[in-house]
Motif scaffolding. Sequence first.
Motif, PDB file in Angstrom:
ATOM      1  N   ILE A 220       7.155  18.398  -0.900  1.00 21.58           N
ATOM      2  CA  ILE A 220       6.233  17.275  -0.988  1.00 21.58           C
ATOM      3  C   ILE A 220       6.949  15.937  -0.989  1.00 21.58           C
ATOM      4  CG2 ILE A 220       6.177  17.336  -3.526  1.00 21.58           C
ATOM      5  CD1 ILE A 220       3.217  16.566  -1.182  1.00 21.58           C
ATOM      6  N   HIS A 221       8.151  15.863  -1.604  1.00 14.74           N
ATOM      7  CA  HIS A 221       8.887  14.609  -1.648  1.00 14.74           C
ATOM      8  C   HIS A 221       9.439  14.255  -0.276  1.00 14.74           C
ATOM      9  CE1 HIS A 221       8.386  14.740  -5.921  1.00 14.74           C
ATOM     10  NE2 HIS A 221       9.068  15.872  -6.038  1.00 14.74           N
ATOM     11  N   VAL A 222       9.870  15.268   0.480  1.00 17.27           N
ATOM     12  CA  VAL A 222      10.311  15.025   1.854  1.00 17.27           C
ATOM     13  C   VAL A 222       9.151  14.517   2.698  1.00 17.27           C
ATOM     14  CG1 VAL A 222      11.227  16.105   3.942  1.00 17.27           C
ATOM     15  CG2 VAL A 222      12.165  16.729   1.698  1.00 17.27           C
ATOM     16  N   LEU A 223       7.976  15.121   2.500  1.00 18.71           N
ATOM     17  CA  LEU A 223       6.800  14.703   3.255  1.00 18.71           C
ATOM     18  C   LEU A 223       6.443  13.255   2.946  1.00 18.71           C
ATOM     19  CD1 LEU A 223       4.488  15.380   5.164  1.00 18.71           C
ATOM     20  CD2 LEU A 223       3.216  16.289   3.203  1.00 18.71           C
ATOM     21  N   PHE A 224       6.431  12.888   1.670  1.00 12.17           N
ATOM     22  CA  PHE A 224       6.132  11.509   1.306  1.00 12.17           C
ATOM     23  C   PHE A 224       7.169  10.549   1.884  1.00 12.17           C
ATOM     24  CE2 PHE A 224       3.095  12.782  -2.054  1.00 12.17           C
ATOM     25  CZ  PHE A 224       2.139  11.801  -1.846  1.00 12.17           C
ATOM     26  N   HIS A 225       8.432  10.961   1.906  1.00 11.31           N
ATOM     27  CA  HIS A 225       9.472  10.109   2.491  1.00 11.31           C
ATOM     28  C   HIS A 225       9.218   9.907   3.976  1.00 11.31           C
ATOM     29  CE1 HIS A 225      13.385   8.328   3.316  1.00 11.31           C
ATOM     30  NE2 HIS A 225      13.540   9.227   4.285  1.00 11.31           N
ATOM     31  N   GLN A 226       8.846  10.970   4.693  1.00  8.83           N
ATOM     32  CA  GLN A 226       8.567  10.847   6.126  1.00  8.83           C
ATOM     33  C   GLN A 226       7.415   9.879   6.376  1.00  8.83           C
ATOM     34  OE1 GLN A 226       7.794  14.877   7.362  1.00  8.83           O
ATOM     35  NE2 GLN A 226       9.962  15.381   7.621  1.00  8.83           N
ATOM     36  N   VAL A 227       6.352  10.019   5.570  1.00  8.54           N
ATOM     37  CA  VAL A 227       5.169   9.186   5.773  1.00  8.54           C
ATOM     38  C   VAL A 227       5.477   7.715   5.499  1.00  8.54           C
ATOM     39  CG1 VAL A 227       2.843   8.701   4.907  1.00  8.54           C
ATOM     40  CG2 VAL A 227       3.560  11.073   5.296  1.00  8.54           C
ATOM     41  N   THR A 228       6.230   7.436   4.454  1.00 10.73           N
ATOM     42  CA  THR A 228       6.461   6.046   4.046  1.00 10.73           C
ATOM     43  C   THR A 228       7.673   5.391   4.698  1.00 10.73           C
ATOM     44  OG1 THR A 228       7.723   6.826   2.116  1.00 10.73           O
ATOM     45  CG2 THR A 228       5.364   6.425   1.804  1.00 10.73           C
ATOM     46  N   ASP A 229       8.517   6.157   5.373  1.00 11.11           N
ATOM     47  CA  ASP A 229       9.722   5.612   6.006  1.00 11.11           C
ATOM     48  C   ASP A 229       9.371   4.998   7.363  1.00 11.11           C
ATOM     49  OD1 ASP A 229      12.245   4.963   6.879  1.00 11.11           O
ATOM     50  OD2 ASP A 229      12.820   7.038   7.353  1.00 11.11           O
ATOM     51  N   PRO A 230       9.536   3.698   7.541  1.00  9.23           N
ATOM     52  CA  PRO A 230       9.184   3.073   8.823  1.00  9.23           C
ATOM     53  C   PRO A 230      10.052   3.539   9.983  1.00  9.23           C
ATOM     54  CG  PRO A 230      10.311   1.501   7.388  1.00  9.23           C
ATOM     55  CD  PRO A 230      10.035   2.712   6.563  1.00  9.23           C
ATOM     56  N   GLU A 231      11.205   4.143   9.693  1.00 12.72           N
ATOM     57  CA  GLU A 231      12.104   4.603  10.755  1.00 12.72           C
ATOM     58  C   GLU A 231      11.779   6.022  11.223  1.00 12.72           C
ATOM     59  OE1 GLU A 231      14.208   2.524  12.089  1.00 12.72           O
ATOM     60  OE2 GLU A 231      13.532   1.002  10.648  1.00 12.72           O
ATOM     61  N   THR A 232      10.884   6.717  10.509  1.00 10.34           N
ATOM     62  CA  THR A 232      10.522   8.085  10.898  1.00 10.34           C
ATOM     63  C   THR A 232       9.208   8.059  11.666  1.00 10.34           C
ATOM     64  OG1 THR A 232      11.600   8.953   8.905  1.00 10.34           O
ATOM     65  CG2 THR A 232      10.091  10.430  10.080  1.00 10.34           C
ATOM     66  N   ALA A 233       9.267   8.298  12.966  1.00 13.27           N
ATOM     67  CA  ALA A 233       8.074   8.240  13.812  1.00 13.27           C
ATOM     68  C   ALA A 233       7.260   9.525  13.673  1.00 13.27           C
ATOM     69  CB  ALA A 233       8.485   8.044  15.275  1.00 13.27           C
ATOM     70  N   PRO A 234       5.950   9.440  13.823  1.00 10.58           N
ATOM     71  CA  PRO A 234       5.127  10.643  13.775  1.00 10.58           C
ATOM     72  C   PRO A 234       5.440  11.579  14.936  1.00 10.58           C
ATOM     73  CG  PRO A 234       3.836   8.757  14.501  1.00 10.58           C
ATOM     74  CD  PRO A 234       5.152   8.223  14.046  1.00 10.58           C
ATOM     75  N   ASP A 235       5.256  12.859  14.716  1.00 13.23           N
ATOM     76  CA  ASP A 235       5.520  13.881  15.740  1.00 13.23           C
ATOM     77  C   ASP A 235       4.312  13.976  16.655  1.00 13.23           C
ATOM     78  OD1 ASP A 235       6.195  16.056  17.260  1.00 13.23           O
ATOM     79  OD2 ASP A 235       6.037  17.517  15.624  1.00 13.23           O
ATOM     80  N   LEU A 236       4.458  13.501  17.886  1.00 16.85           N
ATOM     81  CA  LEU A 236       3.364  13.548  18.866  1.00 16.85           C
ATOM     82  C   LEU A 236       3.592  14.633  19.913  1.00 16.85           C
ATOM     83  CD1 LEU A 236       2.693   9.736  19.484  1.00 16.85           C
ATOM     84  CD2 LEU A 236       1.728  11.252  17.749  1.00 16.85           C
ATOM     85  N   SER A 237       4.501  15.554  19.656  1.00 13.72           N
ATOM     86  CA  SER A 237       4.778  16.613  20.626  1.00 13.72           C
ATOM     87  C   SER A 237       3.525  17.453  20.846  1.00 13.72           C
ATOM     88  CB  SER A 237       5.913  17.504  20.119  1.00 13.72           C
ATOM     89  OG  SER A 237       5.560  18.137  18.895  1.00 13.72           O
ATOM     90  N   GLY A 238       3.320  17.834  22.095  1.00 14.58           N
ATOM     91  CA  GLY A 238       2.170  18.668  22.436  1.00 14.58           C
ATOM     92  C   GLY A 238       0.906  17.892  22.715  1.00 14.58           C
ATOM     93  N   ALA A 239       0.880  16.598  22.399  1.00 19.09           N
ATOM     94  CA  ALA A 239      -0.312  15.794  22.677  1.00 19.09           C
ATOM     95  C   ALA A 239      -0.383  15.469  24.168  1.00 19.09           C
ATOM     96  CB  ALA A 239      -0.277  14.508  21.862  1.00 19.09           C
ATOM     97  N   PRO A 240      -1.571  15.498  24.768  1.00 19.96           N
ATOM     98  CA  PRO A 240      -1.701  15.141  26.186  1.00 19.96           C
ATOM     99  C   PRO A 240      -1.199  13.720  26.437  1.00 19.96           C
ATOM    100  CG  PRO A 240      -3.725  16.162  25.359  1.00 19.96           C
ATOM    101  CD  PRO A 240      -2.865  15.895  24.174  1.00 19.96           C
ATOM    102  N   GLY A 241      -0.535  13.523  27.558  1.00 21.75           N
ATOM    103  CA  GLY A 241       0.059  12.225  27.855  1.00 21.75           C
ATOM    104  C   GLY A 241      -0.932  11.086  27.841  1.00 21.75           C
ATOM    105  N   GLU A 242      -2.167  11.335  28.300  1.00 23.86           N
ATOM    106  CA  GLU A 242      -3.156  10.261  28.359  1.00 23.86           C
ATOM    107  C   GLU A 242      -3.619   9.804  26.974  1.00 23.86           C
ATOM    108  OE1 GLU A 242      -5.303  14.110  29.702  1.00 23.86           O
ATOM    109  OE2 GLU A 242      -3.299  13.237  29.712  1.00 23.86           O
ATOM    110  N   LEU A 243      -3.360  10.623  25.949  1.00 25.71           N
ATOM    111  CA  LEU A 243      -3.761  10.253  24.587  1.00 25.71           C
ATOM    112  C   LEU A 243      -2.609   9.671  23.767  1.00 25.71           C
ATOM    113  CD1 LEU A 243      -6.032  13.263  23.513  1.00 25.71           C
ATOM    114  CD2 LEU A 243      -6.752  10.953  24.148  1.00 25.71           C
ATOM    115  N   VAL A 244      -1.369   9.805  24.250  1.00 29.37           N
ATOM    116  CA  VAL A 244      -0.211   9.372  23.466  1.00 29.37           C
ATOM    117  C   VAL A 244      -0.243   7.880  23.136  1.00 29.37           C
ATOM    118  CG1 VAL A 244       2.294   9.064  23.539  1.00 29.37           C
ATOM    119  CG2 VAL A 244       1.287  11.265  24.144  1.00 29.37           C
ATOM    120  N   PRO A 245      -0.548   6.965  24.075  1.00 32.18           N
ATOM    121  CA  PRO A 245      -0.576   5.537  23.703  1.00 32.18           C
ATOM    122  C   PRO A 245      -1.576   5.238  22.595  1.00 32.18           C
ATOM    123  CG  PRO A 245      -0.523   5.786  26.089  1.00 32.18           C
ATOM    124  CD  PRO A 245      -0.774   7.153  25.528  1.00 32.18           C
ATOM    125  N   LEU A 246      -2.754   5.841  22.670  1.00 29.34           N
ATOM    126  CA  LEU A 246      -3.761   5.606  21.642  1.00 29.34           C
ATOM    127  C   LEU A 246      -3.318   6.173  20.295  1.00 29.34           C
ATOM    128  CD1 LEU A 246      -6.529   4.724  20.634  1.00 29.34           C
ATOM    129  CD2 LEU A 246      -7.470   6.848  21.569  1.00 29.34           C
TER     130      LEU A 246
END
Length: 410
Positions: A220-246
């Motif tokens: 849980i502490h690693v998860l909170f660090h990921q969410v609050t760290d501005p340098e850790t980008a969300p994982d968008l793998s597998g998302a359709p390309g047309e939805l990635v910008p949104l």
Amino acid sequence: MHIAPLSPHDPAQLGGYELLGRIGHGGMGQVYLGESPGGEPAAVKVIKPAVVDSETRQRFAQEVEILKTIWGARIAALLDADAEAEPPWLATEYIEGLDLSRHVARHGPLPSLLAASLGATLAEALATVHKQGLLHRDLKPANVLLGPNGPKIIDFGLAVFAESSVSLTAPNTVVGTPSCMPPEQARGDRPLTSAVDVYALGAVVLYAASGHLPYQAANIHVLFHQVTDPETAPDLSGAPGELVPLLTAMLAHKAEDRPALSDIVQQCRAVIEAQGCKVAQARRRLTTHTAAPSHMLDGLPPTVVTPPPPTAFVDLPDPGRATTVVLPSTTPEPVPTLVDRPTPPSGSLIAKTPADPTSPGAATAADGPSASLPVPSGPSRASSRQRRHSPQSRITAQRLREVYAANAAF
């Protein structure tokens, strides 16, 4: 919607609603499929006696008041409630279908056209909530039900008025589901703005389109660090390309960088129209794709129904009304974890903020295994069954009881 039989310790009725089966549970309470004396189905939520205290009752009363205030075509409507009862309960519109988490776990991610339609639909629903001066604060796949008339949002237990800085939670604690929670909510910032629901909607659309949430971690502490760290980008793998910008914009770290809900609707429309489809057509395809089967009762064991005396007048079952019942699995349900998985997350987490990661009990699951409820004083189970209900509901209830009896260990 998964419907499990009642246990021998479950009440037969609450607030005049006859209870037919269990449809959900958590650490705070149990949700039953109920039926009003007039035959109206309802989701009846009750707080477990073991956790009823002044703060819990106050929070439950707040949820009731918010549900009285809120309205919208994509919001599960409040039918009745009594926050002062023993135990407190509320009844909302019953939506027959899987939640988004269960649907994706069972059938896989949605095509981009349908994910965009879901995003536009939920963005409009949230805009209606925000116009009423409210925030949901706990939007997640498990709180989106895919009913026969399209998706609806449920569970406003953590909702607050948008400009309020008052919280029922203790200092240095946050309430919500971390993997769908924006950084400012994870940090415990006050007051929150409508951008928290924009971020959560981005997490929901990402899950619908890819099968995973923006951040995942076993700790849980690693998860909170990921969410609050501005340098850790969300994982968008597998998302359709047309939805990635949104999705990138909706999941922006800073609240002010996220788009308005009206802009989200327009961008979802553009994705739909780029595939040669109209928005209304995409909405119908989404509903058709996610609607629950209407023949689940065919798999239930037969029940012998005693015919009425020749002189009695009874209502015949409506052949046009389909009732969906999913039999309980023979394998045990997985134990809910602190981090959302592709299997259905059962609820929210109440966790200490990352500022105090070493404190004991820094994170606890708000939803856990269900607890039995005592039979309240009032009409007995036998007398409640004597009330007049539709033959179809009596058959459903009887079959659920038979399934429970067949699988009981005693």
